[in-house]
Design an enzyme around this catalytic site. Sequence first.
Site, short mmCIF file in Angstrom:
data_model
loop_
_atom_site.label_atom_id
_atom_site.label_comp_id
_atom_site.label_asym_id
_atom_site.label_seq_id
_atom_site.Cartn_x
_atom_site.Cartn_y
_atom_site.Cartn_z
N LYS A 100 0.88 -1.31 0.08
CA LYS A 100 0.01 0.16 0.14
C LYS A 100 0.99 1.31 -0.27
CE LYS A 100 -4.49 -1.45 0.30
NZ LYS A 100 -4.84 -2.78 0.52
N SER B 290 -8.32 1.66 8.97
CA SER B 290 -7.28 1.32 10.05
C SER B 290 -5.95 0.40 9.86
CB SER B 290 -8.34 0.18 10.92
OG SER B 290 -8.81 -0.53 10.63
N GLU C 42 -9.57 -14.37 -5.13
CA GLU C 42 -10.47 -13.69 -3.39
C GLU C 42 -11.34 -14.59 -3.18
OE1 GLU C 42 -13.53 -10.19 -5.30
OE2 GLU C 42 -14.14 -11.76 -6.03
N GLY D 64 -16.07 -13.71 -0.36
CA GLY D 64 -15.39 -12.13 -0.41
C GLY D 64 -15.58 -11.79 -2.00
N ASP E 98 -16.65 -10.28 -4.54
CA ASP E 98 -17.72 -8.74 -5.31
C ASP E 98 -16.88 -8.79 -6.56
OD1 ASP E 98 -15.36 -8.20 -3.24
OD2 ASP E 98 -15.42 -6.59 -4.42
N SER F 296 0.55 -9.49 -1.06
CA SER F 296 0.23 -8.20 -0.76
C SER F 296 1.00 -8.21 0.67
CB SER F 296 0.03 -8.39 -1.10
OG SER F 296 -2.19 -9.33 0.08
C1 LIG Z 1 -5.14 -3.94 0.60
C2 LIG Z 1 -4.33 -4.84 0.55
C3 LIG Z 1 -5.40 -6.22 -0.35
C4 LIG Z 1 -5.93 -5.70 -1.16
O1 LIG Z 1 -5.80 -4.87 -2.18
P1 LIG Z 1 -6.88 -4.21 -3.52
O2 LIG Z 1 -5.41 -2.74 -4.42
O3 LIG Z 1 -7.62 -3.49 -2.64
O4 LIG Z 1 -7.52 -4.97 -4.85
C5 LIG Z 1 -5.07 -7.20 -0.89
N1 LIG Z 1 -3.38 -7.67 -0.12
C6 LIG Z 1 -3.44 -6.75 1.41
C7 LIG Z 1 -2.29 -7.69 2.48
C8 LIG Z 1 -3.43 -5.51 0.91
O5 LIG Z 1 -3.77 -4.63 2.15
#
Ligand SMILES: *Cc1c(COP(=O)(O)O)cnc(C)c1O
Length: 322
Positions: free
Chosen positions: A51, A75, A201, A205, A207, A302
């Site tokens: 992020k 948060s 997904e 979840g 969507d 991620s």
């Molecule tokens: C925000 C997030 C996602 C999803 O990312 P999007 O851009 O909302 O699709 C996946 N894994 C982690 C760890 C995140 O913080």
Amino acid sequence: MVNVEDVLRARTRISSIVKETPILTSKQLSEKVDANVFLKSEHLQTTGSFKIRGATNRVTQAKSEGTNFITAASSGNHGQAVAYIANQLGIPATIVVPTDALSSKVNAIKAYHGSIEYCGTTSAERIPRAIELAEDSDGVFIPPYDHPDIIAGQGTVGLEILEQVEEVDTIIVPVGGGGLSSGILTAVKEKRPDIRVVGVEPEIGDDTAVSLKKGQITSVKGTDQTIADGLRTTQPGDLTFPILQKYLDDLVLVSEDEIRFAMSFVMERMKQLIESSSATTVAAAMFGKANVVGQNVVCVISGGNVDIQKLDELLVNTGSDK
Ligand SMILES: *Cc1c(COP(=O)(O)O)cnc(C)c1O
């Protein structure tokens, strides 16, 4: 629509703040999946998730346009990323969090000198408040995924994958609001359209899966029940969805048990603490959802922000005899 030039510009803009994260491999994981598996390790990123890429790209530009106040409504990883980059750039930030936010998460935001405002328990309450706070003080609200600068920033993950892994066949990426996936798709499909990109997904979840099937953005209920807390969005974004529609090769679903197993496997065999949202990509590879047998497959990890007090609710026995 965001294009690869935007992603390349984002990369230059964020390079002094954001790390180029490593690719991790494991013989045991590759054997389990029956493919060459590469983990793009954003759990080792600054603030513990990808992020920071989009947040840095967006906040840097807001600053160059003269902004001196930033807000966000999260948060989780987005809130932490925005607090971190605002602090780095010397801009005050207020992060609006739910009244039931975990203190560990609130403390992480405070550690980056973000101010906290509590508001409601849903994003439908938090987001308008964060926008209002920004407007009242001539500031800028930083959305979590639905903005061209955010998408372009997240897309830098895709550029790095293309440089770090040779002969990629498939990239598997988690889909929440779709910022990460649409960014990676923009970078990868404009440079290497032959590479398959598969979204994942949680079953509860789904969507984006529902929206893709219907051919229009569709909201689903009950997504707050998944353990993958980064993927609890109720619908894809207005900007991200058309990119997913255009480029995504497949979107697959994984169960809560499959997520737990994958997270536990990576922790036990690779000694890596990854969060459940990230474990979805490993689960998709492991449980035959993404059709990757015999391929070079990159699972996008991620993030790695886990409340360790709650680890025992997330981990399961993987049947290791060691
Ligand atoms: C925000 C997030 C996602 C999803 O990312 P999007 O851009 O909302 O699709 C996946 N894994 C982690 C760890 C995140 O913080």
